[in-house]
Design a protein around this motif. Sequence first.
Motif, PDB file in Angstrom:
ATOM      1  N   GLY A  11       0.825  -1.221   0.000  1.00  0.00           N
ATOM      2  CA  GLY A  11       0.000   0.000   0.000  1.00  0.00           C
ATOM      3  C   GLY A  11       0.850   1.259   0.000  1.00  0.00           C
ATOM      4  O   GLY A  11       0.494   2.254   0.633  1.00  0.00           O
ATOM      5  N   GLN A  12       1.953   1.234  -0.739  1.00  0.00           N
ATOM      6  CA  GLN A  12       2.875   2.388  -0.690  1.00  0.00           C
ATOM      7  C   GLN A  12       2.450   3.507  -1.634  1.00  0.00           C
ATOM      8  O   GLN A  12       2.772   3.508  -2.821  1.00  0.00           O
ATOM      9  CB  GLN A  12       4.306   1.913  -0.962  1.00  0.00           C
ATOM     10  N   ASN A  13       1.688   4.447  -1.088  1.00  0.00           N
ATOM     11  CA  ASN A  13       1.345   5.691  -1.780  1.00  0.00           C
ATOM     12  C   ASN A  13       1.895   6.791  -0.884  1.00  0.00           C
ATOM     13  O   ASN A  13       1.304   7.105   0.155  1.00  0.00           O
ATOM     14  CB  ASN A  13      -0.172   5.821  -1.943  1.00  0.00           C
ATOM     15  N   PHE A  14       3.037   7.334  -1.287  1.00  0.00           N
ATOM     16  CA  PHE A  14       3.745   8.273  -0.407  1.00  0.00           C
ATOM     17  C   PHE A  14       3.186   9.680  -0.540  1.00  0.00           C
ATOM     18  O   PHE A  14       2.911  10.151  -1.649  1.00  0.00           O
ATOM     19  CB  PHE A  14       5.243   8.263  -0.734  1.00  0.00           C
ATOM     20  N   LEU A  15       3.046  10.358   0.599  1.00  0.00           N
ATOM     21  CA  LEU A  15       2.534  11.729   0.588  1.00  0.00           C
ATOM     22  C   LEU A  15       3.573  12.675   0.009  1.00  0.00           C
ATOM     23  O   LEU A  15       4.745  12.621   0.388  1.00  0.00           O
ATOM     24  CB  LEU A  15       2.213  12.159   2.022  1.00  0.00           C
ATOM     25  N   THR A  16       3.128  13.556  -0.871  1.00  0.00           N
ATOM     26  CA  THR A  16       4.074  14.504  -1.481  1.00  0.00           C
ATOM     27  C   THR A  16       3.694  15.954  -1.157  1.00  0.00           C
ATOM     28  O   THR A  16       4.421  16.860  -1.531  1.00  0.00           O
ATOM     29  CB  THR A  16       4.089  14.333  -3.016  1.00  0.00           C
ATOM     30  N   VAL A  60       7.005   2.619  12.982  1.00  0.00           N
ATOM     31  CA  VAL A  60       7.018   1.172  12.751  1.00  0.00           C
ATOM     32  C   VAL A  60       6.815   0.887  11.258  1.00  0.00           C
ATOM     33  O   VAL A  60       5.713   1.082  10.726  1.00  0.00           O
ATOM     34  CB  VAL A  60       5.907   0.483  13.581  1.00  0.00           C
ATOM     35  N   GLU A  61       7.865   0.460  10.599  1.00  0.00           N
ATOM     36  CA  GLU A  61       7.828   0.240   9.140  1.00  0.00           C
ATOM     37  C   GLU A  61       8.111  -1.227   8.824  1.00  0.00           C
ATOM     38  O   GLU A  61       9.090  -1.792   9.272  1.00  0.00           O
ATOM     39  CB  GLU A  61       8.855   1.149   8.459  1.00  0.00           C
ATOM     40  N   PHE A  62       7.242  -1.808   8.014  1.00  0.00           N
ATOM     41  CA  PHE A  62       7.356  -3.230   7.663  1.00  0.00           C
ATOM     42  C   PHE A  62       8.425  -3.472   6.594  1.00  0.00           C
ATOM     43  O   PHE A  62       9.096  -4.498   6.580  1.00  0.00           O
ATOM     44  CB  PHE A  62       5.988  -3.696   7.145  1.00  0.00           C
ATOM     45  N   GLY A 101      -1.050   7.539  11.156  1.00  0.00           N
ATOM     46  CA  GLY A 101      -0.558   6.819   9.987  1.00  0.00           C
ATOM     47  C   GLY A 101      -1.334   7.135   8.730  1.00  0.00           C
ATOM     48  O   GLY A 101      -2.558   7.276   8.765  1.00  0.00           O
ATOM     49  N   ASN A 102      -0.573   7.302   7.642  1.00  0.00           N
ATOM     50  CA  ASN A 102      -1.160   7.279   6.313  1.00  0.00           C
ATOM     51  C   ASN A 102      -1.189   5.793   5.983  1.00  0.00           C
ATOM     52  O   ASN A 102      -0.184   5.215   5.596  1.00  0.00           O
ATOM     53  CB  ASN A 102      -0.268   8.093   5.365  1.00  0.00           C
ATOM     54  N   LEU A 103      -2.338   5.154   6.210  1.00  0.00           N
ATOM     55  CA  LEU A 103      -2.361   3.689   6.274  1.00  0.00           C
ATOM     56  C   LEU A 103      -2.298   3.016   4.906  1.00  0.00           C
ATOM     57  O   LEU A 103      -2.887   3.509   3.943  1.00  0.00           O
ATOM     58  CB  LEU A 103      -3.647   3.217   6.970  1.00  0.00           C
TER      59      LEU A 103
HETATM   60  N1  SAM Z   1       3.841   7.590   5.889  1.00  0.00           N
HETATM   61  C1  SAM Z   1       4.346   7.550   4.539  1.00  0.00           C
HETATM   62  C2  SAM Z   1       3.785   8.699   3.760  1.00  0.00           C
HETATM   63  O1  SAM Z   1       2.740   9.222   4.167  1.00  0.00           O
HETATM   64  O2  SAM Z   1       4.357   9.073   2.737  1.00  0.00           O
HETATM   65  C3  SAM Z   1       4.016   6.209   3.859  1.00  0.00           C
HETATM   66  C4  SAM Z   1       2.571   5.833   3.785  1.00  0.00           C
HETATM   67  S1  SAM Z   1       2.242   4.449   2.756  1.00  0.00           S
HETATM   68  C5  SAM Z   1       0.533   4.735   2.388  1.00  0.00           C
HETATM   69  C6  SAM Z   1       2.074   3.086   3.900  1.00  0.00           C
HETATM   70  C7  SAM Z   1       3.373   2.649   4.552  1.00  0.00           C
HETATM   71  O3  SAM Z   1       3.078   1.567   5.444  1.00  0.00           O
HETATM   72  C8  SAM Z   1       4.422   2.102   3.590  1.00  0.00           C
HETATM   73  O4  SAM Z   1       5.665   2.644   3.903  1.00  0.00           O
HETATM   74  C9  SAM Z   1       4.422   0.583   3.824  1.00  0.00           C
HETATM   75  O5  SAM Z   1       5.654  -0.032   3.563  1.00  0.00           O
HETATM   76  C10 SAM Z   1       4.051   0.522   5.289  1.00  0.00           C
HETATM   77  N2  SAM Z   1       3.411  -0.734   5.715  1.00  0.00           N
HETATM   78  C11 SAM Z   1       2.627  -1.571   4.990  1.00  0.00           C
HETATM   79  N3  SAM Z   1       2.186  -2.583   5.764  1.00  0.00           N
HETATM   80  C12 SAM Z   1       2.703  -2.384   7.010  1.00  0.00           C
HETATM   81  C13 SAM Z   1       2.626  -3.092   8.240  1.00  0.00           C
HETATM   82  N4  SAM Z   1       1.899  -4.214   8.361  1.00  0.00           N
HETATM   83  N5  SAM Z   1       3.295  -2.602   9.320  1.00  0.00           N
HETATM   84  C14 SAM Z   1       4.040  -1.449   9.221  1.00  0.00           C
HETATM   85  N6  SAM Z   1       4.153  -0.757   8.065  1.00  0.00           N
HETATM   86  C15 SAM Z   1       3.492  -1.207   6.976  1.00  0.00           C
END
Ligand code: SAM
Length: 263
Positions: A11-16, A60-62, A101-103
């Motif tokens: 779900g990696q959609n990074f905020l810009t 906490v980053e996976f 979190g940006n989930l």
């Molecule tokens: N916070 C950043 C931003 O806003 O640009 C990234 C948001 S991105 C939507 C979701 C982030 O959650 C990614 O970096 C992804 O690798 C991480 N992620 C996905 N599943 C996860 C999990 N089960 N536990 C921790 N991090 C997770």
Amino acid sequence: MQAYHPKKRLGQNFLTSDKIISKIAEVIDPHPGERIIEIGPGRGALTVRLAESSASITAVEFDRDLIAHLSRLFGTNEKVEVLNQDFLLYEPPYERFKLVGNLPYNITSPVVDWCVRHREAVDCACFMIQKEVARRLSSSPGGKDWSPLAIFTQLHFDVRICFDVAPKHFEPPPKVISSVVELTPRETAPPEYPQQFERLVRQSFKSRRKVLSNNLVPDLIGEMSAAKVILEEAGLATNCRAEQVSTEQFLKLTKLLVSYNIM
Ligand code: SAM
């Protein structure tokens, strides 16, 4: 950071957008001395902003591939702790914290469940989630969005939709509109019979095409005649649907079912 290809499965959609990042930080309102837990810091866009407050941050980053970058960003900042693990398995050692979190959208429900499980320690929570899910989370009885997710969340938290966010503010842009929601703990007492309450609510919504009594009989209540008597005693119409039943009415129904030794 060097060229990095966002992973769809995480779900990696990074905020810009700096503006959106600031608006999220305003909701969470971090202060020195507070502990903020961030779910999925990604490339650290929001983490950097939160860290400016001098609050203590646990990020906490996976994704292992992002950890080197995060460690470089925060390596010398003793207020920021970066953990490489699945947030859903994380058990915080802190008595109180704010959660943000940006989930990754595929783990929204488990994250909300996590939040409910840890409600006694959660000061407030702020999540970026899909707009549709935000509407469901904050829905009221009577509408099509009323669901077990809304009931279990609102039993413990007030849910406020803060603002919507267009896809252009992310990289890569998601296919859906997002919303930022704030969850604030409620003072209400927990249900007297939590397991029975959960079972009743889940069973009641099992099939949305059916009226409530048809969802309850025979799996939970043996006879239709008994179901009708109990629904009437709880002040509900015998042909009502689960979508029309408030949390208070589900609590009342639970008590009646327990008192009749049905659950
Ligand atoms: N916070 C950043 C931003 O806003 O640009 C990234 C948001 S991105 C939507 C979701 C982030 O959650 C990614 O970096 C992804 O690798 C991480 N992620 C996905 N599943 C996860 C999990 N089960 N536990 C921790 N991090 C997770």
